[in-house]
Motif scaffolding. Structure first.
Motif, PDB file in Angstrom:
ATOM      1  N   PRO A 102       0.836  -1.205   0.000  1.00  6.19           N
ATOM      2  CA  PRO A 102       0.000   0.000   0.000  1.00  6.19           C
ATOM      3  C   PRO A 102       0.869   1.253   0.000  1.00  6.19           C
ATOM      4  CG  PRO A 102      -0.783  -1.586   1.622  1.00  6.19           C
ATOM      5  CD  PRO A 102       0.539  -2.093   1.139  1.00  6.19           C
ATOM      6  N   ALA A 103       0.604   2.165  -0.909  1.00  2.00           N
ATOM      7  CA  ALA A 103       1.472   3.334  -1.087  1.00  2.00           C
ATOM      8  C   ALA A 103       1.563   4.185   0.175  1.00  2.00           C
ATOM      9  CB  ALA A 103       0.976   4.181  -2.258  1.00  2.00           C
ATOM     10  N   GLU A 104       0.444   4.342   0.883  1.00  4.51           N
ATOM     11  CA  GLU A 104       0.449   5.223   2.059  1.00  4.51           C
ATOM     12  C   GLU A 104       1.204   4.627   3.238  1.00  4.51           C
ATOM     13  OE1 GLU A 104      -3.234   2.647   2.463  1.00  4.51           O
ATOM     14  OE2 GLU A 104      -2.173   3.715   0.842  1.00  4.51           O
ATOM     15  N   LEU A 105       1.471   3.313   3.193  1.00  4.83           N
ATOM     16  CA  LEU A 105       2.187   2.660   4.290  1.00  4.83           C
ATOM     17  C   LEU A 105       3.671   2.457   3.988  1.00  4.83           C
ATOM     18  CD1 LEU A 105      -0.427  -0.047   5.376  1.00  4.83           C
ATOM     19  CD2 LEU A 105       0.002   2.189   6.401  1.00  4.83           C
ATOM     20  N   ALA A 106       4.090   2.705   2.740  1.00  3.25           N
ATOM     21  CA  ALA A 106       5.513   2.617   2.411  1.00  3.25           C
ATOM     22  C   ALA A 106       6.240   3.756   3.130  1.00  3.25           C
ATOM     23  CB  ALA A 106       5.719   2.729   0.910  1.00  3.25           C
ATOM     24  N   VAL A 107       7.396   3.450   3.688  1.00  2.00           N
ATOM     25  CA  VAL A 107       8.141   4.439   4.478  1.00  2.00           C
ATOM     26  C   VAL A 107       9.335   4.941   3.671  1.00  2.00           C
ATOM     27  CG1 VAL A 107       9.459   4.839   6.588  1.00  2.00           C
ATOM     28  CG2 VAL A 107       7.433   3.342   6.630  1.00  2.00           C
ATOM     29  N   PRO A 108       9.358   6.223   3.290  1.00  2.00           N
ATOM     30  CA  PRO A 108      10.516   6.770   2.575  1.00  2.00           C
ATOM     31  C   PRO A 108      11.777   6.697   3.428  1.00  2.00           C
ATOM     32  CG  PRO A 108       8.606   8.233   2.389  1.00  2.00           C
ATOM     33  CD  PRO A 108       8.267   7.205   3.429  1.00  2.00           C
ATOM     34  N   VAL A 109      12.890   6.395   2.793  1.00  2.00           N
ATOM     35  CA  VAL A 109      14.167   6.264   3.499  1.00  2.00           C
ATOM     36  C   VAL A 109      14.993   7.529   3.295  1.00  2.00           C
ATOM     37  CG1 VAL A 109      16.315   4.948   3.684  1.00  2.00           C
ATOM     38  CG2 VAL A 109      14.157   3.765   3.188  1.00  2.00           C
ATOM     39  N   PRO A 110      15.411   8.198   4.371  1.00  2.00           N
ATOM     40  CA  PRO A 110      16.255   9.388   4.230  1.00  2.00           C
ATOM     41  C   PRO A 110      17.555   9.071   3.501  1.00  2.00           C
ATOM     42  CG  PRO A 110      15.408   9.212   6.474  1.00  2.00           C
ATOM     43  CD  PRO A 110      15.077   7.918   5.774  1.00  2.00           C
ATOM     44  N   GLU A 111      18.100  10.064   2.783  1.00  2.00           N
ATOM     45  CA  GLU A 111      19.283   9.844   1.965  1.00  2.00           C
ATOM     46  C   GLU A 111      20.495   9.424   2.776  1.00  2.00           C
ATOM     47  OE1 GLU A 111      20.102  13.132  -0.554  1.00  2.00           O
ATOM     48  OE2 GLU A 111      18.216  12.989  -1.676  1.00  2.00           O
ATOM     49  N   ASP A 112      20.586   9.881   4.037  1.00  2.00           N
ATOM     50  CA  ASP A 112      21.781   9.584   4.827  1.00  2.00           C
ATOM     51  C   ASP A 112      21.727   8.219   5.518  1.00  2.00           C
ATOM     52  OD1 ASP A 112      19.714  10.648   6.519  1.00  2.00           O
ATOM     53  OD2 ASP A 112      21.197  10.852   8.115  1.00  2.00           O
ATOM     54  N   ILE A 113      20.643   7.474   5.324  1.00  2.00           N
ATOM     55  CA  ILE A 113      20.508   6.146   5.925  1.00  2.00           C
ATOM     56  C   ILE A 113      20.952   5.098   4.906  1.00  2.00           C
ATOM     57  CG2 ILE A 113      18.898   4.461   6.880  1.00  2.00           C
ATOM     58  CD1 ILE A 113      19.248   6.820   8.726  1.00  2.00           C
ATOM     59  N   SER A 114      21.883   4.247   5.288  1.00  2.00           N
ATOM     60  CA  SER A 114      22.389   3.219   4.371  1.00  2.00           C
ATOM     61  C   SER A 114      21.335   2.151   4.113  1.00  2.00           C
ATOM     62  CB  SER A 114      23.640   2.564   4.955  1.00  2.00           C
ATOM     63  OG  SER A 114      23.297   1.771   6.089  1.00  2.00           O
ATOM     64  N   ASP A 115      21.534   1.399   3.028  1.00  2.00           N
ATOM     65  CA  ASP A 115      20.624   0.293   2.720  1.00  2.00           C
ATOM     66  C   ASP A 115      20.597  -0.715   3.861  1.00  2.00           C
ATOM     67  OD1 ASP A 115      20.132   1.435   0.250  1.00  2.00           O
ATOM     68  OD2 ASP A 115      21.443   0.069  -0.853  1.00  2.00           O
ATOM     69  N   ALA A 116      21.783  -1.047   4.398  1.00  2.00           N
ATOM     70  CA  ALA A 116      21.878  -2.072   5.442  1.00  2.00           C
ATOM     71  C   ALA A 116      21.157  -1.652   6.707  1.00  2.00           C
ATOM     72  CB  ALA A 116      23.337  -2.376   5.745  1.00  2.00           C
ATOM     73  N   LEU A 117      21.154  -0.357   7.011  1.00  2.00           N
ATOM     74  CA  LEU A 117      20.444   0.122   8.192  1.00  2.00           C
ATOM     75  C   LEU A 117      18.948   0.225   7.924  1.00  2.00           C
ATOM     76  CD1 LEU A 117      20.681   1.109  11.078  1.00  2.00           C
ATOM     77  CD2 LEU A 117      21.147   3.413  10.211  1.00  2.00           C
ATOM     78  N   ALA A 118      18.599   0.721   6.744  1.00  2.00           N
ATOM     79  CA  ALA A 118      17.177   0.864   6.397  1.00  2.00           C
ATOM     80  C   ALA A 118      16.462  -0.476   6.383  1.00  2.00           C
ATOM     81  CB  ALA A 118      17.045   1.543   5.037  1.00  2.00           C
ATOM     82  N   ALA A 119      17.147  -1.518   5.894  1.00  2.00           N
ATOM     83  CA  ALA A 119      16.513  -2.827   5.734  1.00  2.00           C
ATOM     84  C   ALA A 119      16.018  -3.391   7.054  1.00  2.00           C
ATOM     85  CB  ALA A 119      17.490  -3.807   5.083  1.00  2.00           C
ATOM     86  N   ARG A 120      16.633  -2.994   8.181  1.00  2.00           N
ATOM     87  CA  ARG A 120      16.256  -3.547   9.490  1.00  2.00           C
ATOM     88  C   ARG A 120      15.604  -2.496  10.386  1.00  2.00           C
ATOM     89  NH1 ARG A 120      22.437  -4.329  11.914  1.00  2.00           N
ATOM     90  NH2 ARG A 120      23.394  -2.968  10.400  1.00  2.00           N
ATOM     91  N   ALA A 121      14.943  -1.524   9.784  1.00  2.00           N
ATOM     92  CA  ALA A 121      14.389  -0.405  10.555  1.00  2.00           C
ATOM     93  C   ALA A 121      12.953  -0.625  11.020  1.00  2.00           C
ATOM     94  CB  ALA A 121      14.453   0.880   9.719  1.00  2.00           C
ATOM     95  N   TYR A 122      12.394  -1.789  10.770  1.00  2.00           N
ATOM     96  CA  TYR A 122      10.981  -2.010  11.103  1.00  2.00           C
ATOM     97  C   TYR A 122      10.785  -2.929  12.304  1.00  2.00           C
ATOM     98  CZ  TYR A 122       6.185  -3.847  10.477  1.00  2.00           C
ATOM     99  OH  TYR A 122       4.890  -4.262  10.675  1.00  2.00           O
ATOM    100  N   ILE A 123      11.034  -4.203  12.162  1.00  2.00           N
ATOM    101  CA  ILE A 123      10.634  -5.198  13.163  1.00  2.00           C
ATOM    102  C   ILE A 123      11.189  -4.873  14.543  1.00  2.00           C
ATOM    103  CG2 ILE A 123      10.803  -7.622  13.854  1.00  2.00           C
ATOM    104  CD1 ILE A 123       8.834  -7.215  11.608  1.00  2.00           C
ATOM    105  N   ASN A 124      12.495  -4.809  14.677  1.00  2.00           N
ATOM    106  CA  ASN A 124      13.090  -4.586  15.993  1.00  2.00           C
ATOM    107  C   ASN A 124      12.992  -3.138  16.469  1.00  2.00           C
ATOM    108  OD1 ASN A 124      13.910  -7.313  16.516  1.00  2.00           O
ATOM    109  ND2 ASN A 124      15.538  -7.041  15.019  1.00  2.00           N
TER     110      ASN A 124
END
Length: 314
Positions: A102-124
């Motif tokens: 769902p488009a409204e639930l997708a979370v934009p990732v700030p430019e200064d956040i790496s892929d490896a950090l962004a990938a684990r930004a939800y569950i924990n």
């Protein structure tokens, strides 16, 4: 075509999951299509495959609950997200090449956040922030169990930021002791029952994810004023519900999601990004999607200190 890790029956992930090619379905007009970059391996990804939650989910299902990817298609009102990184959450499973959400639930990732950090930004991170918000640590002695886990380490570090008097981390593998101490968390071995009982006597909040004998020891020694927050059962052994004085709480992220409107959901991640920027989260080990079995084996390695990630071809 899409490549996806799915299961059509419950069982052990190593033997139940299968990597298959499949034609992409038509995208729902209100959804984004996201080409995945990275997706972590968590206990919360593997446990449902075993059938532990068979009362509320049924296969066939694609595995995986979080990750980061690039938007390739979007509704007109979200066209500005095309080509940007997002967390494609609360849609279909994330262990696949393309995820629709769902488009409204997708979370934009700030430019200064790496892929490896962004990938684990939800569950924990979301579990940690919600527990700290609903069961505040300010001015209290805090105990966290399974202290080698990412969630417990976030809980411990952020509890100190939110005013905890001190944080004790109960660990199973000695490889975690030095790292916990560097975070400002007092490390205590899970086998040291005397020390655990000592710290429990004046604890204000316990964030507990193991269950079994450890949970029983804590509940036996906690004061009446303490709050015992159970958010996992890694030992697969229940704890006794008898002879306890502390207030017991059961925590599951899903219980809070239904009450969140879109604005609140997005606001939670603004706080998470701010906290993650200031928090050491450790290194990752990447496995191409085709090596998913090796990834699960790495995740299960005792004393593991690096986060396990699935890597997708882009």
């Amino acid at each position: 075509m899409n490549s996806l890790l799915r299961y059509t029956r419950f069982g052990e992930p190593e033997t139940t999951l299968e990597l298959i090619p499949q034609p992409l379905d038509a995208r729902h007009e209100s959804h984004l299509r996201v080409q995945m970059l990275l997706s972590p391996v968590n206990a919360s990804d593997l446990i449902p495959i075993t059938g532990a939650y068979g009362h509320r989910i049924q296969p066939p299902l694609v595995a995986g609950y979080e990750g980061v990817g690039i938007v390739t298609q979007a509704p007109a009102s979200f066209a500005h997200l095309t080509g940007t990184r997002v967390l494609p959450l609360r849609g279909h499973g994330t262990w696949q090449q393309f995820v629709d959400c769902p488009a409204e639930l997708a979370v934009p990732v700030p430019e200064d956040i790496s892929d490896a950090l962004a990938a684990r930004a939800y569950i924990n991170p979301l579990a940690a922030t919600l527990m700290l918000k609903h069961f505040p640590p300010e001015g209290k002695r805090v105990l966290v169990t399974a202290a080698g886990s990412e969630c417990a380490q976030l809980l411990g570090q952020w509890a100190l930021k939110f005013g905890a008097r001190e944080v004790i981390g109960v660990y199973r593998s000695a490889t975690h002791a030095k790292k916990l101490a560097a975070m400002g968390i007092i490390p205590v071995a899970q086998r040291d029952h005397e020390a655990i009982a000592h710290y429990a006597q004046n604890a204000g909040v316990v964030y507990e994810a193991v269950g079994g004998e450890l949970a029983d020891t804590l509940l036996t020694h906690l004061p009446d004023s303490a709050h015992f927050v159970s958010y996992g059962l890694l030992s697969a052994t229940p704890f006794s519900m008898q002879k306890r004085a502390a207030t017991l709480h059961w925590f599951h992220v899903r219980h809070y999601l239904a009450a969140m409107d879109t604005a609140t959901w997005q606001a939670e991640f603004k706080q998470i990004w701010s906290l993650l920027r200031q928090t050491p989260t450790g290194d990752v080990t990447l496995f191409p999607l085709a090596q998913w079995q090796a990834a699960i084996a790495h995740y299960r390695t005792a004393g593991r200190t690096r986060k396990t990630m699935l890597l997708f071809d882009v």
